[in-house]
Design a protein around this motif. Structure first.
Motif, PDB file in Angstrom:
ATOM      1  N   GLN A  37      21.104 -10.489  24.364  1.00 59.33           N
ATOM      2  CA  GLN A  37      20.764 -10.841  22.992  1.00 59.33           C
ATOM      3  C   GLN A  37      19.282 -10.607  22.726  1.00 59.33           C
ATOM      4  N   ALA A  38      18.422 -11.030  23.669  1.00 62.12           N
ATOM      5  CA  ALA A  38      16.979 -10.859  23.498  1.00 62.12           C
ATOM      6  C   ALA A  38      16.604  -9.386  23.464  1.00 62.12           C
ATOM      7  N   ASP A  39      17.173  -8.594  24.383  1.00 61.43           N
ATOM      8  CA  ASP A  39      16.847  -7.175  24.438  1.00 61.43           C
ATOM      9  C   ASP A  39      17.254  -6.468  23.154  1.00 61.43           C
ATOM     10  N   TRP A  43      12.844  -8.461  21.442  1.00 60.86           N
ATOM     11  CA  TRP A  43      11.779  -9.242  22.073  1.00 60.86           C
ATOM     12  C   TRP A  43      11.994  -9.278  23.581  1.00 60.86           C
ATOM     13  N   ASN A  44      10.964  -9.750  24.289  1.00 60.39           N
ATOM     14  CA  ASN A  44      10.908  -9.643  25.754  1.00 60.39           C
ATOM     15  C   ASN A  44      10.956  -8.180  26.203  1.00 60.39           C
ATOM     16  N   VAL A  86       6.758  -9.821  21.042  1.00 60.99           N
ATOM     17  CA  VAL A  86       7.217 -11.206  21.188  1.00 60.99           C
ATOM     18  C   VAL A  86       7.861 -11.395  22.557  1.00 60.99           C
ATOM     19  N   PHE A  87       7.503 -12.503  23.196  1.00 61.40           N
ATOM     20  CA  PHE A  87       8.024 -12.833  24.518  1.00 61.40           C
ATOM     21  C   PHE A  87       8.424 -14.301  24.531  1.00 61.40           C
ATOM     22  N   SER A  88       9.362 -14.636  25.413  1.00 62.19           N
ATOM     23  CA  SER A  88       9.772 -16.034  25.529  1.00 62.19           C
ATOM     24  C   SER A  88      10.102 -16.336  26.985  1.00 62.19           C
TER      25      SER A  88
END
Length: 288
Positions: A37-39, A43-44, A86-88
């Motif tokens: 989902q993030a990719d 982001w990340n 953006v990173f988390s």
């Protein structure tokens, strides 16, 4: 009549579970699904290089019971669309408690944030990041800034419904003082819960000598309908380079509570973008 320990702990566990349910993200996905989902949302991406318009990467810091993806399904794509790297991170993991993080001792979580910021700085070739956190994620970075040298690596901290001065949890936290077994059960779920109670030893140390450290810009975004970090004014910071924002001052009909302000509130997202780029800030309205 004397109660058995088991009978006492049963209602205590129910209260603790109620606290947990209030604070949970709306979804909890398996780790593989989270990463995908993030990719797919952009982001990340460790190949991302900040632009001249947005020269600092943004690190998102989830709240208690949150994780690096579920907490940011709204805000992360919002910022990526606006040109930010953006990173988390995940922090505060405890054995046997997958998906739901931010439970470990906050001092240790701050060390994890320290390592993660260094990783992002190295990947992006930058000297500073901006931090955006929800709930505990808006407060925990202050431990990093104050005690782990984070102020030299951070330009701004944006706290969305942060637990800066602790919470009464509308009275549930006080119950832990008056009825010790509640505290025992909550502490079994995760040490960070009682560390966020108003008047905790942790918060006394964190806030001693002032709320802020030099060189960092602080923004707090709060809603008066917050039912988790209560009273909501306990979220606000005092000191130089601080901006405290109450959504209802900008739009009286905004009804977001603790989860909605971090997960889905477009006004909170707009105020976050304003805090990250104050030179180009625009008024936040009900339909932002």
């Amino acid at each position: 009549m004397k109660l058995s320990l088991e009978r006492v702990r049963r209602p205590a566990a129910a209260v603790a579970t109620a606290v947990a349910v209030i604070a949970l993200p709306l979804t909890a996905q398996p780790a593989a699904a989270q990463a995908q989902q993030a990719d797919s949302s952009g982001w990340n991406d460790y190949g991302c290089k900040p632009s001249a318009a947005h020269p600092r990467p943004v690190v998102l810091v989830h709240g208690t019971f949150g994780n690096s993806v579920d907490n940011w399904l709204g805000l992360a794509p919002y910022l990526v669309k606006r040109g930010y790297c953006v990173f988390s991170l995940d922090y505060g993991q405890l054995p046997g408690k997958p998906f739901f993080h931010g439970l470990g001792p906050i001092e240790e979580s701050a060390k994890q944030l320290d390592s993660y910021v260094d990783k992002v700085l190295k990947a992006t070739g930058t000297r500073e990041v901006d931090l955006v956190g929800h709930s505990q994620g808006g407060m925990m970075p202050r431990q990093y800034l104050k005690f782990h040298g984070g102020a030299a690596k951070v330009n701004a901290l944006v706290g969305i419904a942060p637990s800066n001065h602790g919470t009464s949890l509308s009275g549930l936290a006080r119950l832990a003082d008056q009825f010790p077994p509640v505290g025992d059960v909550v502490d079994e779920i995760g040490p960070s819960l009682l560390q966020q109670k108003e008047g905790s030893d942790f918060l006394k140390r964190l806030n001693e000598g002032g709320d802020t450290v030099p060189g960092v810009n602080y923004t707090v975004i709060a809603t008066k309908y917050d039912e988790v970090v209560t009273p909501y004014k306990s979220q606000f910071l005092n000191g130089p380079n601080v901006k405290n924002v109450l959504l209802q001052d900008l739009c009286p009909v905004n009804v977001s509570e603790h989860l909605a302000i971090g997960l889905a509130d477009r006004m909170a997202f707009h105020e976050t973008a304003n805090a990250l780029d104050p030179a180009n800030a625009t008024p936040t309205k009900c339909l932002s």
